[in-house]
Design an enzyme around this catalytic site. Structure first.
Site, PDB file in Angstrom:
ATOM      1  N   ASN A   1      25.133 -28.961  39.579  1.00  0.00           N
ATOM      2  CA  ASN A   1      23.781 -29.320  40.061  1.00  0.00           C
ATOM      3  C   ASN A   1      23.117 -30.432  39.258  1.00  0.00           C
ATOM      4  O   ASN A   1      22.403 -31.257  39.807  1.00  0.00           O
ATOM      5  CB  ASN A   1      22.895 -28.079  40.161  1.00  0.00           C
ATOM      6  CG  ASN A   1      22.727 -27.359  38.854  1.00  0.00           C
ATOM      7  OD1 ASN A   1      23.634 -27.339  38.028  1.00  0.00           O
ATOM      8  ND2 ASN A   1      21.577 -26.778  38.650  1.00  0.00           N
TER       9      ASN A   1
ATOM     10  N   GLU B   1      25.445 -20.379  29.718  1.00  0.00           N
ATOM     11  CA  GLU B   1      24.181 -20.808  30.332  1.00  0.00           C
ATOM     12  C   GLU B   1      24.293 -20.478  31.810  1.00  0.00           C
ATOM     13  O   GLU B   1      24.911 -21.215  32.577  1.00  0.00           O
ATOM     14  CB  GLU B   1      23.985 -22.313  30.116  1.00  0.00           C
ATOM     15  CG  GLU B   1      23.767 -22.718  28.666  1.00  0.00           C
ATOM     16  CD  GLU B   1      22.355 -22.430  28.162  1.00  0.00           C
ATOM     17  OE1 GLU B   1      21.443 -22.243  28.994  1.00  0.00           O
ATOM     18  OE2 GLU B   1      22.165 -22.365  26.934  1.00  0.00           O
TER      19      GLU B   1
ATOM     20  N   CYS C   1      18.748 -24.805  38.155  1.00  0.00           N
ATOM     21  CA  CYS C   1      18.895 -23.432  37.635  1.00  0.00           C
ATOM     22  C   CYS C   1      17.563 -22.822  37.263  1.00  0.00           C
ATOM     23  O   CYS C   1      17.382 -21.621  37.356  1.00  0.00           O
ATOM     24  CB  CYS C   1      19.842 -23.416  36.442  1.00  0.00           C
ATOM     25  SG  CYS C   1      19.270 -24.428  35.073  1.00  0.00           S
TER      26      CYS C   1
END
Ligand code: NAD
Length: 459
Positions: A117, A212, A246
């Site tokens: 992303n 993450e 995110c």
């Protein structure tokens, strides 16, 4: 480069040999490499912008979101000498004479795996921490952002010797081949499901990890708000990169009494940002691929669409969408949305909203809009999440002095700024004892000494 297992093993062995020379322990060497990275990133701006345009139809302005870590390179160059210095700490009196110090040391060879992303940032930003801390490493950008993946590989290959830093491109198979090797640290950005696979592979070699990950980041809106900015900031954070962020607000949890005013305003800002038809806007992204498009499209089958809901599968376009008539059991509330669809839930009192959030996995980010300081404190005290931003969305990611990471299902460990250096360092504890005094207390025979040890322990 996309490689066979034997070639991966070969690069790793070469990196091990290079690491063993001790060159990366030299601070001047690291600073030089950081300067090289800085120059390369700066020179590649246009290529990065073109690649994220090709991958996500990212507007040029948002292409620069890939480079929010740039100031961190300058900061690392400036502060590295002080970060890397051994730090003196106190010693207890019974250890006298002694000196204790903590030495930050590189871990060795690190593996960095990224998501699609923010495909440049998610591998290059951790890399800067790995370099600053004196490691060698391999980075694997996401194969799904195919154009950016190539740019990352090109930049790394042209900037660094592969004996030191290498980029390996490829999909799940390459990822698995990399994970089959022994690294000294693995830094992974991606979904929770793959995070578990990575941790399992790392466990086989007792390799420490940073994960993450993602999750559903709630955006809670109180009845006491500055309506205009609240709506504007939510609209921005949700729809940049077409919601594929995110830390984007995943869903709205809004006090019933302000719901209709807030939604009205958000509608207004969607129009202001992207025009009457966001499909024509030069500032609105597309969904990364068909698989993600179809997954998101399924979410549109439930609830009441109050704005947006237009799609174009050929272009992988989904307009900025708000869905009402959703409850906690709806399909859209069962997994991270990761797209431009904002479901709306309402609450009557804050305790109830907090209880709902606390009954679910800990989110990566939590947003709370309220002018009431006591309620702000209540949110901080009574909820757990990787990070919190009060009265804005997403921007907490770009504060280098705030370590960024998740908790529980949203991740393990953190990075950004000095935290990146810490993540890729081992803090070695060193005690140096003096030889001009040697108290007999600890040595046998212990006769008559129990009182003394008790005194030391319970002092
Ligand atoms: P993903 O987990 O599908 O893939 C991430 C990486 O893992 C890719 O490089 C991929 O090649 C590799 N991979 C995929 N399947 C694998 C397998 N079976 N074995 C080994 N490696 C495998 O994630 P994604 O779809 O690229 O990214 C979306 C997710 O990432 C979302 O959940 C999002 O919230 C999260 N994310 C988190 C952050 C953060 O900083 N916390 C940032 C961006 C994205």
């Amino acid at each position: 480069m996309s490689l066979e297992q034997s070639s991966i093993t070969k690069i790793l062995n070469q990196q091990r040999q290079f690491f063993a020379t001790g060159k990366t322990k030299n601070i001047e060497f690291r600073i030089e490499q950081l300067k090289k990275l800085k120059k390369a990133v700066s020179n590649y701006q246009e290529k990065i912008a073109a690649a994220v345009k090709a991958d996500l139809n990212r507007p040029k302005f948002e292409a620069y979101f890939e480079l929010t870590f740039f100031t961190e390179i300058n900061d690392a160059i400036k502060k590295l000498k002080s970060w890397a210095k051994p730090r003196r700490v106190s010693t207890p009196i019974e250890q006298f004479p002694a000196g204790a110090k903590i030495y930050p040391e590189p871990l060795g060879i690190v593996l960095i795996i990224g998501a699609w992303n923010y495909p440049f940032q998610l591998v290059i930003s951790p890399l800067l921490g790995a370099i600053a801390a004196g490691n060698c490493g391999i980075i694997k950008p996401s194969e799904i952002a195919v154009n950016t993946s190539e740019v990352v590989a090109d930049l790394i290959t042209k900037t660094f010797d592969s004996n030191y830093i290498a980029a390996i491109t490829g999909g799940v198979e390459i990822s698995q081949q990399l994970l089959a090797e022994k690294f000294d640290y693995i830094f992974f950005t991606g979904g929770t499901k793959v995070g578990k696979i990575v941790m399992e592979a790392a466990a086989k070699n007792l390799t420490p990890v940073t994960l993450e990950l993602g999750g559903k980041s709630p955006c809670i809106v109180d009845d006491n708000i500055q309506l205009e900015y609240t709506a504007k900031r939510i609209t921005w954070g949700k729809f940049i990169n077409a919601g594929q962020t995110c830390v984007a607000p995943d869903y709205l949890l809004v006090n019933k009494s302000v719901k209709s005013d807030l939604l009205e305003k958000i509608k207004q800002f969607i129009k202001e940002f992207y025009g009457e038809n966001p499909a024509d806007s030069p500032d609105y992204c597309r969904i990364i691929n068909e698989k993600q498009f179809n997954r998101l499209n399924d979410f549109l089958q439930e609830g009441k669409i109050i704005i947006g809901g237009e799609i174009n599968s050929k272009e992988r376009y989904i307009s900025p969408t708000i869905v009402d008539g959703i409850n906690w059991d709806s399909a859209i509330m069962q997994s991270e949305i990761f797209g431009p669809i904002l479901p709306v839930l309402e609450y009557e009192n804050l305790d109830e909203a907090i209880a709902q959030i606390n009954s679910r996995p800990q989110p990566l980010s939590l947003y709370f809009f309220s002018l009431n300081k006591q309620k702000q404190e209540q949110i901080l005290r009574e909820t757990s999440s990787g990070n919190v931003c009060i009265n804005d969305t997403v921007v907490q990611f770009a504060v280098p002095s705030l370590p960024f990471g998740g908790v529980g299902n949203s991740g393990i460990g953190s990075y950004h700024g000095k935290a990146s250096f810490d993540t890729f360092s081992h803090y070695k504890s060193v005690l140096k004892r003096g030889l001009w005094l040697d108290l007999n207390i600890r040595y046998a025979p212990y006769k008559n000494k129990v009182g003394l040890i008790k005194k030391i322990i319970f002092r």
